[in-house]
Structures are given as C-alpha cells and as structure tokens.
Design an enzyme around this catalytic site. Structure first.
Site, short mmCIF file in Angstrom:
data_model
loop_
_atom_site.label_atom_id
_atom_site.label_comp_id
_atom_site.label_asym_id
_atom_site.label_seq_id
_atom_site.Cartn_x
_atom_site.Cartn_y
_atom_site.Cartn_z
CE LYS A 133 2.69 8.66 18.72
NZ LYS A 133 3.16 10.06 18.74
CE LYS A 164 0.19 6.43 25.72
NZ LYS A 164 1.39 7.05 25.25
CE LYS A 171 -2.14 13.90 21.78
NZ LYS A 171 -1.69 15.15 22.37
P1 TYM Z 1 2.59 14.39 24.32
O1 TYM Z 1 2.21 15.62 23.58
O2 TYM Z 1 2.07 13.09 23.81
O3 TYM Z 1 2.12 14.49 25.83
C1 TYM Z 1 2.43 15.62 26.65
C2 TYM Z 1 2.79 15.14 28.03
O4 TYM Z 1 1.72 14.41 28.61
C3 TYM Z 1 2.20 13.18 29.15
N1 TYM Z 1 1.12 12.17 29.08
C4 TYM Z 1 0.65 11.49 30.14
N2 TYM Z 1 0.99 11.50 31.43
C5 TYM Z 1 0.29 10.68 32.27
N3 TYM Z 1 -0.70 9.87 31.85
C6 TYM Z 1 -1.08 9.81 30.55
N4 TYM Z 1 -2.07 9.02 30.17
C7 TYM Z 1 -0.37 10.64 29.62
N5 TYM Z 1 -0.48 10.85 28.29
C8 TYM Z 1 0.44 11.78 27.97
C9 TYM Z 1 3.37 12.82 28.26
O5 TYM Z 1 4.25 11.91 28.90
C10 TYM Z 1 4.01 14.18 28.04
O6 TYM Z 1 4.86 14.52 29.09
N6 TYM Z 1 7.24 13.62 22.68
C11 TYM Z 1 6.43 14.40 23.59
C12 TYM Z 1 6.51 15.89 23.33
C13 TYM Z 1 7.90 16.42 23.29
C14 TYM Z 1 8.74 16.68 24.41
C15 TYM Z 1 9.95 17.19 23.87
C16 TYM Z 1 8.60 16.51 25.78
C17 TYM Z 1 8.57 16.79 22.18
N7 TYM Z 1 9.80 17.27 22.52
C18 TYM Z 1 11.01 17.56 24.71
C19 TYM Z 1 9.65 16.86 26.62
C20 TYM Z 1 10.85 17.38 26.06
C21 TYM Z 1 4.99 13.97 23.45
O7 TYM Z 1 4.59 13.46 22.42
O8 TYM Z 1 4.18 14.31 24.47
#
Ligand code: TYM
Length: 332
Positions: free
Chosen positions: A112, A195, A198
C-alpha cells in the site's frame, strides 16, 4: 460459547465478491455456534487517502450490507470501531511491545505504501496491523474469520498476545485465524492470478455486490480464461476457469465436481452465462434489502448504539487488566 470476531473496512460503496465469499459469508454461518462480534473498522479506513464526506455514509452502507447478507443484529454484536475508544488505547500499549523491524515486515504496508510512495504514506498505515491486533485482543476472541490476505496480520496478533502474556502475565487470549481454503482468495476476473481487490488498477475484474446486476454479468462474460476449451478445475494452469467455478459453486451451493461434470462437452461460454445468472439471482434481492435498510438510518444507528454498548463492556474489562499489568496507576 466460543467467540468469533471480524471486520470489513468501509473503503468502498459496496462489498466485493472476494469480501463476501472469503469472509462475510462465513460470518453469517458462524453466528450459530459462536458468540459473534462484527465491526466496521473506520479507523483503519483513514490510513489511506479518502474523502471525509463519504466515510460516514460508507460506514452505514457497510452495516446495511452486513444485515442484508444475514448478519443478525439480535444474535451478533455489530459496531463501529471508532465507537470503542478502548481499542485505540490498547493499540498504544501493543505498539510499545511491537518491534520496528517486525512491523516493517508486514507485506500489506509494503504494497500500500508503494502505491502512494513511502514518503507520502502516513504512519497510521505503518501501525495499521497493531490497531488490528487491538481490535481482536480487546475481546478475548477464539476465531477470526478472514481471507488469505489477512493471515500475516493474524500471525502478528498472536505473537503480540503471547509476548504481552509472557512479559506482563496472562491477560490476552491468543486467537486463531479461521480461513476457508477454497474461498480464501477470490481472483480478479481480468487478472486471475491476482486477488480481487477494490484497489486494482482497473475495476473490470471486480464484482461489487451492489452494482447493477447487468454490469456484473457483463464483467463475468468477459472474464479472462485460457486458450484451452475444457472446463476443468485446476487453479495452477487454468486460474480464470477455476475462479469462475469457485464463484458459481459458492453462490449456488453446487460442488465444483458436479459443475465440472455438467460442463463436459460444453464450452466456456456456458460456464460464464450460468455464473452470471447465479450472481444475478444472488445480488438482485440483496440490493433491495440494502436499499430498505438505508431508508431507515435510525434503525442502523440503534443497532450500532446497542453494539457499542455491549462491545465497550468487554473491551473496557480487557483494557483495565492490561493497564493494571503494565503498571499504570489506577484512577482514584
Ligand atoms: P478488508 O476490509 O480489506 O476485507 C474484508 C475481508 O474480505 C477478505 N477479502 C478477500 N477474501 C477472499 N478473496 C479476496 N479477493 C478478498 N479480498 C478481501 C479479507 O481477507 C477480509 O477478511 N484489515 C482488515 C479489516 C480488519 C479486521 C480487523 C479483520 C480490521 N480489523 C480485525 C479481522 C479482525 C481488512 O482490511 O479487510
């Protein structure tokens, strides 16, 4: 009951198919067996350039989508991260036991920050995984259902919990990542070895749940496949076709092997048309439900107020134990 917790960032108007299949769908299923905590990490969302005017709206939209896919506000605790100040307080303590080198090895920061240029990146982007560790460790969590891209952050979380406990005494529960292998990484339709994300350069390979179904169907019909003609599940040599099979299987509940048999003697065109149809059937009622929730912001705010109250009760207990262990003088 054991506890499950996870979050999804409000960085877009819509969840994408990777978010849903990789994570949120599991959240819905886990509500039965677990005491569930699902939240919107708005504090994480400000670690990259963003528009303040749209953040609050996207936070509400995220809650509406969680409810619309089946997260149940009666059984699960749904809240917004910034409503729980104890998370930020715990982050400070954890940041003091995180190594600079350890934080530097987080691959998401590298990716990032490279996008903005390392000098332009905020320190918040660097400490992001520590905030995520606090999200989890504040709640004595057993399982954290996430996609593959969050695995490294979960490892850090576990390391920090163990380090805190051995340095100060046993307070923090060491959580486990709950990652469903088949769906842990949904791929970009145009670039099926990357993957779905967005933040991809082009959104032509990205399926947003709230987009016009026609637009998404078109994206599926123009998905990149390969020069072979046989529908087979083989992520190594046939990543595009395998991704479509995974998506159709997940949304229809039909096992991949059954789909492969169904397409024997047929071409990629049939696979694409059917996958587009299954997606359309899934998103059409979902969009309606999201729109209904969005017409009732008072209800959404009430869900979040209840969630914050329950979540704070737990996080403040953990924080008090942590403050005591690290030697902070109690308030009189
Ligand atoms: P975020 O908001 O980017 O994504 C939310 C969830 O979607 C999953 N994900 C995917 N799974 C499969 N294939 C894909 N292409 C794909 N893209 C995204 C992510 O793995 C995630 O589970 N840091 C985290 C948010 C967060 C969080 C936490 C999660 C903040 N605090 C505490 C768990 C526990 C994030 O940016 O997810």
């Amino acid at each position: 009951r054991p506890r499950v917790l996870s979050g999804i960032q409000p960085t877009s108007d819509s969840f994408h198919l990777g978010n849903y299949l990789g994570a949120v769908r599991q959240w819905v299923a886990l509500q039965d067996e677990f005491e569930a905590f699902y939240f919107i990490p708005d504090m994480h969302a400000i670690t990259v350039p963003y528009e303040p005017k749209v953040l609050a709206e996207r936070t509400r939209l995220s809650v509406a989508q969680l409810l619309a896919v089946g997260v149940d506000a009666e059984r699960s605790t749904i809240y917004v991260q910034s409503h729980i100040p104890e998370i930020a307080q715990l982050t400070w303590v954890l940041s003091c036991i995180t190594g600079f080198g350890e934080a530097s090895r987080m691959t998401q920061f590298k990716d990032k920050s490279a996008k903005q240029g390392v000098d332009a990146a905020g320190v918040g982007l660097f400490t992001y995984p520590i905030l995520m560790a606090a999200d989890i460790l504040a709640f004595d969590v057993d399982q954290v259902p996430v996609g593959e891209d969050q695995r490294q952050h979960l490892e850090l979380t576990r390391d920090l919990a163990q380090r805190f406990n051995s340095r100060y005494g046993p307070v923090l529960k060491v959580p486990a990542a709950y990652i469903v292998k088949e769906f842990a990484k949904i791929y970009d339709l145009q670039n099926p070895t990357a993957k779905m994300s967005k933040s991809a350069e082009s959104d032509r390979g990205l399926i947003n749940l709230l987009d016009e179904p026609k637009k998404s169907a078109k994206k599926i019909r123009s998905a990149v496949t390969d020069t072979d003609t046989v529908v087979r599940f083989d992520p190594e040599t046939k990543p595009g076709v395998s991704n479509l099979l995974t998506i159709q299987s997940a949304l229809s509940g039909t096992p991949v092997e059954v789909l492969v048999d169904k397409y024997a003697g047929k071409g990629y065109g049939d696979l694409k048309v059917d996958t587009a149809d299954v997606l359309t059937e899934f998103v059409t009622p979902l969009r309606g439900r999201v729109a209904e929730y969005m017409e009732n912001p008072e209800y959404l705010d009430e869900v979040l107020a209840r969630g914050a109250q329950r979540a704070r009760a737990i996080a403040s207990t953990t924080l008090a134990a942590v403050y005591d262990k690290v030697g902070f003088l109690a308030t009189g």
